[in-house]
Design a protein around this motif. Sequence first.
Motif, mmCIF file in Angstrom:
data_model
loop_
_atom_site.group_PDB
_atom_site.id
_atom_site.type_symbol
_atom_site.label_atom_id
_atom_site.label_comp_id
_atom_site.label_asym_id
_atom_site.label_seq_id
_atom_site.Cartn_x
_atom_site.Cartn_y
_atom_site.Cartn_z
ATOM 1 N N UNK A 132 -8.405 2.671 -0.431
ATOM 2 C CA UNK A 132 -8.636 2.136 0.906
ATOM 3 C C UNK A 132 -9.585 0.948 0.860
ATOM 4 N N UNK A 133 -10.675 1.071 0.126
ATOM 5 C CA UNK A 133 -11.659 -0.015 0.086
ATOM 6 C C UNK A 133 -11.061 -1.286 -0.506
ATOM 7 N N UNK A 134 -10.329 -1.149 -1.601
ATOM 8 C CA UNK A 134 -9.755 -2.337 -2.254
ATOM 9 C C UNK A 134 -8.719 -2.990 -1.354
ATOM 10 N N UNK A 135 -7.787 -2.197 -0.808
ATOM 11 C CA UNK A 135 -6.751 -2.770 0.055
ATOM 12 C C UNK A 135 -7.329 -3.318 1.353
ATOM 13 N N UNK A 136 -8.265 -2.614 1.949
ATOM 14 C CA UNK A 136 -8.888 -3.069 3.200
ATOM 15 C C UNK A 136 -9.557 -4.419 2.980
ATOM 16 N N UNK A 137 -10.352 -4.530 1.927
ATOM 17 C CA UNK A 137 -11.045 -5.797 1.664
ATOM 18 C C UNK A 137 -10.075 -6.913 1.292
ATOM 19 N N UNK A 138 -9.112 -6.613 0.429
ATOM 20 C CA UNK A 138 -8.175 -7.650 -0.010
ATOM 21 C C UNK A 138 -7.370 -8.200 1.158
ATOM 22 N N UNK A 160 -8.109 -8.432 11.889
ATOM 23 C CA UNK A 160 -7.753 -7.086 12.357
ATOM 24 C C UNK A 160 -6.370 -6.693 11.826
ATOM 25 N N UNK A 161 -5.426 -7.635 11.866
ATOM 26 C CA UNK A 161 -4.084 -7.353 11.339
ATOM 27 C C UNK A 161 -4.153 -7.062 9.843
ATOM 28 N N UNK A 162 -4.941 -7.829 9.113
ATOM 29 C CA UNK A 162 -5.095 -7.602 7.673
ATOM 30 C C UNK A 162 -5.733 -6.258 7.374
ATOM 31 N N UNK A 163 -6.751 -5.886 8.152
ATOM 32 C CA UNK A 163 -7.385 -4.584 7.954
ATOM 33 C C UNK A 163 -6.397 -3.445 8.213
ATOM 34 N N UNK A 164 -5.597 -3.591 9.257
ATOM 35 C CA UNK A 164 -4.590 -2.567 9.547
ATOM 36 C C UNK A 164 -3.532 -2.488 8.459
ATOM 37 N N UNK A 165 -3.081 -3.634 7.986
ATOM 38 C CA UNK A 165 -2.076 -3.648 6.922
ATOM 39 C C UNK A 165 -2.655 -3.084 5.624
ATOM 40 N N UNK A 166 -3.879 -3.416 5.317
ATOM 41 C CA UNK A 166 -4.529 -2.869 4.118
ATOM 42 C C UNK A 166 -4.661 -1.361 4.181
ATOM 43 N N UNK A 167 -4.981 -0.838 5.354
ATOM 44 C CA UNK A 167 -5.065 0.616 5.525
ATOM 45 C C UNK A 167 -3.688 1.255 5.355
ATOM 46 N N UNK A 168 -2.652 0.628 5.926
ATOM 47 C CA UNK A 168 -1.295 1.150 5.779
ATOM 48 C C UNK A 168 -0.826 1.132 4.336
ATOM 49 N N UNK A 169 -1.133 0.070 3.604
ATOM 50 C CA UNK A 169 -0.736 -0.021 2.202
ATOM 51 C C UNK A 169 -1.479 1.024 1.370
ATOM 52 N N UNK A 170 -2.738 1.290 1.689
ATOM 53 C CA UNK A 170 -3.462 2.315 0.935
ATOM 54 C C UNK A 170 -2.859 3.694 1.180
ATOM 55 N N UNK A 171 -2.386 3.952 2.404
ATOM 56 C CA UNK A 171 -1.721 5.239 2.673
ATOM 57 C C UNK A 171 -0.381 5.306 1.943
ATOM 58 N N UNK A 172 0.356 4.213 1.861
ATOM 59 C CA UNK A 172 1.595 4.183 1.088
ATOM 60 C C UNK A 172 1.309 4.456 -0.389
ATOM 61 N N UNK A 173 0.294 3.812 -0.936
ATOM 62 C CA UNK A 173 -0.090 4.045 -2.326
ATOM 63 C C UNK A 173 -0.449 5.509 -2.552
ATOM 64 N N UNK A 174 -1.219 6.071 -1.652
ATOM 65 C CA UNK A 174 -1.634 7.469 -1.788
ATOM 66 C C UNK A 174 -0.435 8.407 -1.713
ATOM 67 N N UNK A 175 0.519 8.110 -0.843
ATOM 68 C CA UNK A 175 1.728 8.935 -0.731
ATOM 69 C C UNK A 175 2.541 8.872 -2.024
ATOM 70 N N UNK A 176 2.738 7.672 -2.570
ATOM 71 C CA UNK A 176 3.478 7.534 -3.826
ATOM 72 C C UNK A 176 2.771 8.241 -4.971
#
Length: 141
Positions: free
Chosen positions: A65-71, A19-35
């Motif tokens: 999102x899919x790549x970061x969520x899964x990774x 669950x922590x990894x899924x949340x972090x992956x979602x947050x990183x995908x939003x950071x990537x999208x913002x950049x």
Amino acid sequence: MTRQLVVAGPSRTVVALGVAGAGLGTGVSWLDLYLLSSARDQCVVGMSAFENSGLLVFSVQPVLWAVNFLAFTLLYAGLFPLFLDGDTAAARFAGVVACLLLTAVLVAASVWISMAVWSPEQVAPGCAGGHPPWWPSWAAL
């Protein structure tokens, strides 16, 4: 007497880390999208904000999102429990350090890859070298 087959479910640690990894992956995908969105807003000429947003939201965001969520989910639920189940305190500490380093590498790689593939169609004059002014010059795209 009947025999029952006992199947062990995933441990609470694995579920919590997943669950922590899924949340972090979602947050990183939003950071990537913002950049990526910021870079496109500053450096792409001839594309309206509506077109830019539509392109990012419907084509880039699902992939990010899919790549970061899964990774991150696989990293946290699959690999990290192997590091954290050490017999001694030193082994567990080394596992935590390894987990933090792997997380930092995955975040940095995700940000770098998302910025490296943004490919502006027409680069604005303020974006010399094909990257936005806030992007570090030592991290070539």
